[in-house]
Design a protein around this motif. Structure first.
Motif, PDB file in Angstrom:
ATOM      1  N   SER A 122     -12.821   7.142  -8.423  1.00 51.31           N
ATOM      2  CA  SER A 122     -11.754   6.404  -7.428  1.00 51.31           C
ATOM      3  C   SER A 122     -10.400   6.328  -7.552  1.00 51.31           C
ATOM      4  O   SER A 122      -9.417   6.210  -6.823  1.00 51.31           O
ATOM      5  CB  SER A 122     -12.156   4.865  -7.119  1.00 51.31           C
ATOM      6  N   PRO A 160       0.899  -1.187  -0.066  1.00 52.24           N
ATOM      7  CA  PRO A 160      -0.189   0.021   0.011  1.00 52.24           C
ATOM      8  C   PRO A 160       0.770   1.263  -0.104  1.00 52.24           C
ATOM      9  O   PRO A 160       1.810   1.310   0.640  1.00 52.24           O
ATOM     10  CB  PRO A 160      -0.810   0.065   1.274  1.00 52.24           C
ATOM     11  N   GLY A 161       0.512   2.243  -0.814  1.00 56.64           N
ATOM     12  CA  GLY A 161       1.283   3.466  -1.070  1.00 56.64           C
ATOM     13  C   GLY A 161       2.262   3.280  -1.971  1.00 56.64           C
ATOM     14  O   GLY A 161       2.887   4.535  -2.314  1.00 56.64           O
ATOM     15  N   SER A 168       0.368   5.740  -5.205  1.00 55.77           N
ATOM     16  CA  SER A 168      -0.452   5.737  -3.853  1.00 55.77           C
ATOM     17  C   SER A 168      -1.440   4.615  -4.035  1.00 55.77           C
ATOM     18  O   SER A 168      -2.615   4.792  -3.590  1.00 55.77           O
ATOM     19  CB  SER A 168      -1.295   7.104  -3.673  1.00 55.77           C
ATOM     20  N   LYS A 177      -3.769   1.360  -3.252  1.00 55.93           N
ATOM     21  CA  LYS A 177      -4.654   0.945  -2.075  1.00 55.93           C
ATOM     22  C   LYS A 177      -5.001  -0.375  -2.263  1.00 55.93           C
ATOM     23  O   LYS A 177      -5.145  -0.952  -3.376  1.00 55.93           O
ATOM     24  CB  LYS A 177      -5.940   1.773  -1.846  1.00 55.93           C
ATOM     25  N   PRO A 178      -5.160  -1.023  -1.189  1.00 57.82           N
ATOM     26  CA  PRO A 178      -5.579  -2.573  -1.406  1.00 57.82           C
ATOM     27  C   PRO A 178      -6.681  -2.888  -2.162  1.00 57.82           C
ATOM     28  O   PRO A 178      -7.214  -3.587  -2.676  1.00 57.82           O
ATOM     29  CB  PRO A 178      -5.986  -3.091   0.149  1.00 57.82           C
ATOM     30  N   GLU A 179      -7.965  -1.725  -2.185  1.00 58.61           N
ATOM     31  CA  GLU A 179      -8.933  -1.998  -3.323  1.00 58.61           C
ATOM     32  C   GLU A 179      -8.608  -1.749  -4.546  1.00 58.61           C
ATOM     33  O   GLU A 179      -9.516  -1.890  -5.365  1.00 58.61           O
ATOM     34  CB  GLU A 179     -10.094  -0.850  -2.594  1.00 58.61           C
ATOM     35  N   ASP A 180      -7.305  -1.341  -4.852  1.00 58.91           N
ATOM     36  CA  ASP A 180      -7.148  -1.374  -6.447  1.00 58.91           C
ATOM     37  C   ASP A 180      -6.721  -2.639  -6.764  1.00 58.91           C
ATOM     38  O   ASP A 180      -6.295  -2.923  -7.950  1.00 58.91           O
ATOM     39  CB  ASP A 180      -5.638  -0.368  -6.497  1.00 58.91           C
ATOM     40  N   ARG A 190      -4.477  10.038  -8.574  1.00 63.97           N
ATOM     41  CA  ARG A 190      -3.525   8.922  -8.300  1.00 63.97           C
ATOM     42  C   ARG A 190      -2.950   8.010  -9.472  1.00 63.97           C
ATOM     43  O   ARG A 190      -1.679   7.655  -9.499  1.00 63.97           O
ATOM     44  CB  ARG A 190      -4.031   7.857  -7.196  1.00 63.97           C
TER      45      ARG A 190
END
Length: 120
Positions: free
Chosen positions: A62, A14-15, A84, A86-89, A66
């Motif tokens: 969403s 993440p990140g 950046s 995220k886990p949801e990506d 980014r």
């Protein structure tokens, strides 16, 4: 015959950042829009970003701020810079192109997909 070949997926924390690339090859007369979609497990495929041959890019809310999509029309390539993350990506990312191979209208073509996993 047209092929879209993706590369650049993988595992990232993440990140972190990843860059996806897609190259279209074959009998190509012209390419209209090119873009990226993604599909997470149990979810429908959704648009991430798209770019017409001329004009501005379009992004899913969403990923705005980014992700950045870019195209090289001379090379028939499209890239997706993802920052950046995220886990949801996490999803399988698919390259898409609306391509004309002759005088007939453009139709859409898809790549085979590349896995992006965002996890610590």
């Amino acid at each position: 015959q047209v092929q879209l070949v993706e590369s650049g997926g993988g595992l990232v924390q993440p990140g972190g950042s990843l860059r996806l690339s897609c190259a279209a090859s074959g009998t190509i007369f012209s390419i209209n829009a090119m873009g990226w979609y993604r599909q997470a497990p149990g979810k429908q495929r959704e648009l991430v970003a798209s770019m017409p041959s001329i004009g501005k890019a379009n992004y899913a809310d969403s990923v705005k701020g980014r992700f950045t999509i870019s195209r090289d029309n001379a090379k028939n390539t499209v890239n997706l810079q993802m920052n950046s993350l995220k886990p949801e990506d996490t999803a399988v990312y698919y390259c898409n192109g609306w391509i004309r191979t002759d005088w007939r209208p453009a139709r859409d073509y898809w790549g085979q997909g590349t896995q992006v996993t965002v996890s610590s």
